[in-house]
Enzyme design. Structure first.
Site, PDB file in Angstrom:
ATOM      1  N   GLU A 133      31.469  36.575  43.996  1.00  0.00           N
ATOM      2  CA  GLU A 133      32.775  35.948  44.248  1.00  0.00           C
ATOM      3  C   GLU A 133      33.911  36.802  43.679  1.00  0.00           C
ATOM      4  O   GLU A 133      34.969  36.917  44.287  1.00  0.00           O
ATOM      5  CB  GLU A 133      32.834  34.546  43.612  1.00  0.00           C
ATOM      6  CG  GLU A 133      31.830  33.554  44.171  1.00  0.00           C
ATOM      7  CD  GLU A 133      32.092  33.196  45.624  1.00  0.00           C
ATOM      8  OE1 GLU A 133      32.069  34.112  46.464  1.00  0.00           O
ATOM      9  OE2 GLU A 133      32.296  32.012  45.914  1.00  0.00           O
ATOM     10  N   THR A 186      40.999  34.158  50.905  1.00  0.00           N
ATOM     11  CA  THR A 186      41.001  33.353  49.672  1.00  0.00           C
ATOM     12  C   THR A 186      42.078  33.857  48.709  1.00  0.00           C
ATOM     13  O   THR A 186      42.803  33.062  48.099  1.00  0.00           O
ATOM     14  CB  THR A 186      39.613  33.400  49.010  1.00  0.00           C
ATOM     15  OG1 THR A 186      38.679  32.794  49.902  1.00  0.00           O
ATOM     16  CG2 THR A 186      39.589  32.627  47.693  1.00  0.00           C
TER      17      THR A 186
END
Ligand code: HSE
Length: 315
Positions: A133, A186
């Site tokens: 991530e 994101t």
């Protein structure tokens, strides 16, 4: 005990919904019907080699790939002399908001751990998967990788040191997710967030998170419905998602318990009591998006009670 007889393992790496309205960066849930198929194989060569990615054009160099960096983080902690090869059939579209990078990272570390005879618990695998991530969006959040590894609903109380709780999942709960095929990175969706929150909004938000957790323990679908509210993140991010208000209205009218942005978007999720309602919600979402010229896809899925599933040992 190490699975010395197996050359590798084939597994299902599930998609996930992060945030779940009020729980920005802390709540997540695992999806049953959407996920990547991966093969993790032993290799004589130390390190991680991504052999192929079917279905998406993503970097194959381990250092530039979320699966690669997650696998390397595990090997660094366990034994850097070991080597593994990875093949990914990528069914979750990157950037869709249902934990595409988390699935690849979680599948990799779960698969390597399985072949090593499970030296790590699923919770201990979370920090390795979080490195994926960090590569994907610059923030090592755990709200997708935790449900992808542990299954069900998860709550990340803290990331450093990691403190993750698995929460109960009411059995009738079903998710509907619409993925409008537009790009919302994101990093960009995080950049639009306000850095300061009023005390009033903070109070409402933590009241909703507490009530949502209670609703899962009590299987109280009405309380869950009242708790699916996000006063902090959704107002800033919803402007990035065409027809967001119309989707929410359609979900509510069709009997969903609630709806919101899936992760950082652009996908929008709804939770329903029962698959029948979840399918009706899918039809209602479809009607909203058919009026636009934006391509989209819709998934309906129960919540998956366990994380990464092992499909077949490769001998
Ligand atoms: N909690 C993260 C966010 C999830 O909303 O930015 C993104 O995958």
């Amino acid at each position: 005990m190490e699975k010395v007889n197996f050359k590798g393992v084939k597994l299902f790496a599930p998609a996930s919904i992060a945030n779940i309205s009020c729980g920005f960066d802390v709540l997540g849930l695992c999806l049953e019907n959407i996920g990547d198929i991966m093969e993790i194989r032993r290799s004589e060569k130390a390190g991680i080699q991504i052999k192929s990615i079917i279905g998406q054009d993503l970097p194959l160099e381990a250092e530039n790939n979320v699966a690669g960096v997650a696998g390397l983080a595990l090997l660094e902690a366990h034994n850097p002399q070991l080597g593994f090869e990875i093949i990914i059939e990528k069914n979750i579209k990157p950037g869709s908001g249902i934990g595409s990078s988390a699935a690849s990272a979680a599948g990799t570390v779960a698969g390597i751990n399985y072949l090593l005879g499970n030296p790590f618990t699923p919770t201990e695998l979370v920090p390795f998967a979080m490195e994926g991530e960090r590569l994907a969006c610059g923030s090592a959040h755990a709200d997708n990788v935790a449900p992808a590894l542990l299954g069900g609903f998860t709550l990340v109380r803290n990331t450093n040191p990691l403190d993750v709780c698995k929460l109960p999942t009411p059995l009738e709960l079903a998710a509907t997710v619409i993925h409008p095929k537009i790009e919302v990175k994101t990093a960009d969706a995080r950049a639009v967030l306000k850095k300061r929150v009023s005390l009033e909004k903070a109070i409402n938000q933590w009241a909703n998170v507490g009530a949502l957790v209670s609703s899962l323990y009590e299987e109280d679908y009405e309380l869950l419905s009242r708790s699916l509210v996000d006063e902090i993140v959704e107002p800033s991010r919803s402007i990035l998602i065409p027809q967001f208000a119309e989707l929410k209205t359609a979900c509510e009218r069709t009997g969903a318990l609630g709806s919101g942005i899936s992760g950082s978007g652009p996908s929008v999720f709804a939770l329903s009591r029962g698959m029948t309602t979840a399918h009706k919600v899918a039809q209602a979402m479809q009607q909203v998006y058919e009026k636009t010229d934006i391509p989209f896809e819709i998934h309906v899925s129960p919540v998956k009670q366990s994380g990464v599933s092992f499909l077949e040992d490769i001998t």
